[in-house]
Scaffold this motif. Structure first.
Motif, PDB file in Angstrom:
ATOM      1  N   GLY A   1       0.649 -19.841 -32.706  1.00 41.14           N
ATOM      2  CA  GLY A   1       1.424 -20.044 -31.590  1.00 41.14           C
ATOM      3  C   GLY A   1       2.366 -18.571 -31.173  1.00 41.14           C
ATOM      4  N   ASP A   2       3.367 -18.763 -31.047  1.00 41.52           N
ATOM      5  CA  ASP A   2       3.863 -17.908 -31.110  1.00 41.52           C
ATOM      6  C   ASP A   2       4.372 -17.184 -32.067  1.00 41.52           C
ATOM      7  OD1 ASP A   2       5.982 -19.935 -31.273  1.00 41.52           O
ATOM      8  OD2 ASP A   2       7.275 -19.270 -29.652  1.00 41.52           O
ATOM      9  N   GLY A   3       4.832 -18.166 -32.652  1.00 40.56           N
ATOM     10  CA  GLY A   3       5.013 -17.614 -34.004  1.00 40.56           C
ATOM     11  C   GLY A   3       6.367 -17.994 -34.718  1.00 40.56           C
ATOM     12  N   ALA A   4       6.533 -19.567 -34.357  1.00 37.71           N
ATOM     13  CA  ALA A   4       7.822 -19.219 -34.285  1.00 37.71           C
ATOM     14  C   ALA A   4       7.623 -21.467 -35.751  1.00 37.71           C
ATOM     15  CB  ALA A   4       8.424 -20.465 -33.299  1.00 37.71           C
ATOM     16  N   GLY A   5       7.161 -21.147 -36.200  1.00 32.16           N
ATOM     17  CA  GLY A   5       6.162 -21.988 -37.240  1.00 32.16           C
ATOM     18  C   GLY A   5       5.884 -23.624 -36.603  1.00 32.16           C
ATOM     19  N   ASP A   6       5.778 -23.780 -36.206  1.00 36.96           N
ATOM     20  CA  ASP A   6       4.897 -25.223 -35.188  1.00 36.96           C
ATOM     21  C   ASP A   6       4.207 -25.736 -36.534  1.00 36.96           C
ATOM     22  OD1 ASP A   6       7.011 -25.556 -33.500  1.00 36.96           O
ATOM     23  OD2 ASP A   6       5.393 -23.815 -31.573  1.00 36.96           O
ATOM     24  N   ASP A   7       3.311 -25.277 -36.450  1.00 35.69           N
ATOM     25  CA  ASP A   7       2.106 -25.608 -37.533  1.00 35.69           C
ATOM     26  C   ASP A   7       3.178 -26.454 -39.058  1.00 35.69           C
ATOM     27  OD1 ASP A   7       2.719 -22.853 -38.533  1.00 35.69           O
ATOM     28  OD2 ASP A   7       0.810 -22.680 -39.438  1.00 35.69           O
TER      29      ASP A   7
END
Length: 135
Positions: free
Chosen positions: A16-22
């Motif tokens: 996604g936006d690179g926030a580490g959600d995955d």
């Protein structure tokens, strides 16, 4: 074999936006599996706390994303307003330019008429006036 750019691009698409959600979701799934397979009550409680912590991180990230989204919407509205103001200023400037062009044409006409009047006046001054001519 993937090039490093393709790997990074794919990672960003997943993340996604690179926030580490995955990574957080994977961690949550792993914690859930460990919690399901936990032997002791103490280990189960530890995994439960870990899941709550990961969930709160996900909620925080989601809230932050929503705030950024709202901010972006407001910025777009602001930019549209600025764009309209600039368009109105440009239209007003065009009107003023056309008005100035009309004034210039009128001033040129007046100047031309004055030059013609001056030329006629000089010609007339060389001739005697009506009184002298009648005598």
């Amino acid at each position: 074999s993937f090039s490093s750019d393709e790997v990074i691009r794919k990672r960003l698409l997943i993340d996604g936006d690179g926030a580490g959600d995955d990574r957080r979701i994977n961690l949550l799934v792993k914690s859930f599996i460990k919690w399901c397979n936990s032997g002791s009550q103490e280990e189960g409680y530890f995994q439960y706390q870990r899941m709550l912590s990961t969930l709160s991180q996900c909620e925080f990230s989601m809230g932050k994303t929503l705030l950024v989204y709202d901010m972006n919407l407001r910025e777009m509205e602001n930019y549209e307003k600025i764009y309209k103001d600039i368009e109105n200023s440009i239209a007003a400037a065009h009107e003023k330019i056309s008005e100035c062009k009309k004034q210039i044409l009128q001033a040129k006409r007046i100047r031309k008429n004055r030059q013609e009047y001056d030329a006629l006046a000089k010609v007339i001054q060389h001739h005697p006036d009506r009184h002298e001519t009648l005598k």
